[in-house]
Structures are given as C-alpha cells and as structure tokens.
Design a protein around this motif. Structure first.
Motif, PDB file in Angstrom:
ATOM      1  N   ASP A 199       3.638   4.963   9.612  1.00  0.00           N
ATOM      2  CA  ASP A 199       4.171   3.880  10.448  1.00  0.00           C
ATOM      3  C   ASP A 199       3.034   3.113  11.111  1.00  0.00           C
ATOM      4  N   VAL A 222       4.250  -3.092   2.822  1.00  0.00           N
ATOM      5  CA  VAL A 222       4.370  -2.820   4.266  1.00  0.00           C
ATOM      6  C   VAL A 222       3.954  -3.988   5.157  1.00  0.00           C
ATOM      7  N   GLN A 223       3.293  -5.002   4.579  1.00  0.00           N
ATOM      8  CA  GLN A 223       2.875  -6.182   5.358  1.00  0.00           C
ATOM      9  C   GLN A 223       2.989  -7.410   4.468  1.00  0.00           C
ATOM     10  N   PHE A 228       8.916  -0.036   8.735  1.00  0.00           N
ATOM     11  CA  PHE A 228       8.974  -0.867   7.520  1.00  0.00           C
ATOM     12  C   PHE A 228      10.166  -0.472   6.639  1.00  0.00           C
ATOM     13  N   ALA A 276       0.898   1.103   8.622  1.00  0.00           N
ATOM     14  CA  ALA A 276       1.546  -0.092   8.056  1.00  0.00           C
ATOM     15  C   ALA A 276       1.059  -1.353   8.763  1.00  0.00           C
ATOM     16  N   GLU A 295      13.447  -1.939   8.713  1.00  0.00           N
ATOM     17  CA  GLU A 295      13.609  -3.389   8.637  1.00  0.00           C
ATOM     18  C   GLU A 295      14.292  -3.860   7.352  1.00  0.00           C
TER      19      GLU A 295
END
Ligand SMILES: [Zn+2]
Length: 278
Positions: free
Chosen positions: A148, A250-251, A27, A151, A30
C-alpha cells in the motif's frame, strides 16, 4: 494459518478476509465494484490452484496468501476471461507453475556465471523476488507487506513478478536481447496478424526503453534529475516492462504522464475491450 484456504477452496472468499484486504490496499479499494467482484473470483481460483510455501519458518496466513493472490490477479482483470486461439483466458496466464515461495525478507539466490576465461564464478545475490519460466514465483514478504505504501511510488513487487510470468507466456523474441513478449492477438494496435502484433509491441516498447536508459545514464553519470521509475528498469527490456506494469497498475495517472507513448501498448494489452487502436 491458511485455514480458510485449506478448508474451503471452492467457496467464495468471505467478507472477513476480503474487506480487510481492501482496507489495507487502497489501489484495490479504488476499483469499481464490478471489477472488485471479478478480482475476488479470480483470487479464489488462484488460491485454489496455487501452493504457498513459507521459507525460513514463515507462516503463511490466509490474509497473506490473499494479499498475494489479489495483487497477482490484478493485471488479469480486463484480459479475456476465456482462452482464445491467441491467448490464455483468466488464470491460464499463470498455468505454467503452482508454487509461490514466500521468504520473510530478501532472498539470497545462488548464482553462477562463466567469465571470458572460462572460469565459473559462484556468488549469492540478494533479491526481492523472482519469476522463472515454468518455475515458481519467489517473493519477499516484507516487500509484499508494504504494497500500500509503495504504491505511492508506483512500485509493486507482486505485480512485477507476475508481469514477468505474463510476458513469458509468449516466449522469447527471435532476438533474445528484446526479451519476452506476451502472446498477442491479431488486431493488437491495429496489426493484421499475430506476427505484426509482436512487431507493433516492440516498436513501442523498445524506444521507450532506450529513452529511459538514457535518462538513467544522465541521472547517474551527469547528476541529472532522478527518474520516477526505478532505475532497475534500465537493466533489460524484460525488467523495463515489469517495472512499467507496476506503475501502470498502482499509479496509472502518473504513469500516463511519464510514458504517454506506452499507454497504447499497456491499454491495448491489459484492457483490450476498451482500447482504441492507433
Ligand atoms: Zn524483474
């Protein structure tokens, strides 16, 4: 342990630490390159200002401290870099504390409560983390280390605790039940004054929180579908905001699907440069 941090706090974070951090946290990897650059600088400042303490013999390595710093700074990425009359700038959001206490696993915190009969009860509560107004942030490393993987579920312990810190900067609402509201500038969600901005904040947050509480009750008492967001978010509005921040950072796409009504609040606060007023 913590060698680069100790020795070279004023120099940029070296690739040897930064690139493995990105490799371990998709995350962060990206993020667009210019955003990564600013996150790296915020993280450097964070590491220069904060003191890490490992509890129960936990040794804090450079990469552990950097993982915490980068995730703590992520919510600051699009906030104003310089302080304004209304809001702190950059790391000023975290200016009320220095210490970050990292435990190897769950933290057992001593608690005290007084019941209706006036009897004081002392007990210990297992926590993953904690943030206190004006005090240190407490984190469980085992949870930070799985950032990680977690997430994918929209959860992130570091962001949760630092979201509390951000909200605490604004102090408690007049109605303490509402919890903390971060300092907001006039113009937030189209408001004309800082006071109206706070009202606009709760006008979006409170119904979303109450709707979520209902979903949790239906899930738990009537075997309804489990909520995507951690049911812990139904404990209090402060917790709802902190848990929502985890998912937002994170989403983001899934969060926007689940809580479309909260997107103007989150984007309006965390991305004021790109937000569209209602
Ligand atoms: Zn919390």
């Amino acid at each position: 342990m913590w060698d680069w941090l100790r020795a070279k706090r004023q120099t940029p974070i070296p690739d040897a630490l930064w690139l493995p951090l990105l490799a371990r946290h998709r995350f962060l990897a990206e993020l667009p390159a210019p955003d990564q650059l600013y996150l790296r600088e915020l993280s450097r400042q964070f590491l220069a200002q904060k003191e890490f303490h490992g509890a129960h013999g936990l040794q804090i390595s450079d990469s552990m401290a950097l993982a915490i710093a980068a995730q703590a700074c992520l919510p600051l990425l699009y906030l104003p870099r310089k302080a304004t009359r209304w809001q702190p700038g950059g790391l000023g959001w975290y200016g009320d504390f220095v210490g970050i206490n990292v435990y190897p696993g769950e933290v057992l915190a001593g608690r005290e409560s007084v019941d209706d009969a006036g009897v004081v009860h002392r007990y210990r509560e297992a926590l993953l983390g904690e943030a206190m107004e004006g005090g240190p942030v407490v984190l469980s490393w085992v949870d930070v280390a799985h950032a990680d993987a977690s997430a994918a579920q929209g959860t992130n312990l570091v962001i949760h605790e630092f979201a509390h810190k951000i909200a605490m900067q604004g102090g408690l609402a007049d109605d303490a039940e509402l919890g903390y509201c971060p300092p907001l500038p006039p113009g937030f969600l189209g408001s004309r004054s800082a006071r109206a901005a706070v009202a606009a904040w709760y006008a979006l947050l409170q119904p979303a929180y109450e709707g979520f509480r209902e979903q949790v009750i239906i899930a738990e008492r009537f075997s309804g579908a489990p909520t995507w967001l951690d049911p812990y978010a139904a404990e209090a509005m402060d917790e709802f905001f902190a848990v929502a921040c985890e998912a937002y950072w994170v989403q983001r796409a899934r969060f926007a699907q689940e809580f479309p009504a909260l997107m103007p609040l989150m984007d309006g606060f965390f991305r004021p440069g790109s937000a569209v007023n209602l």
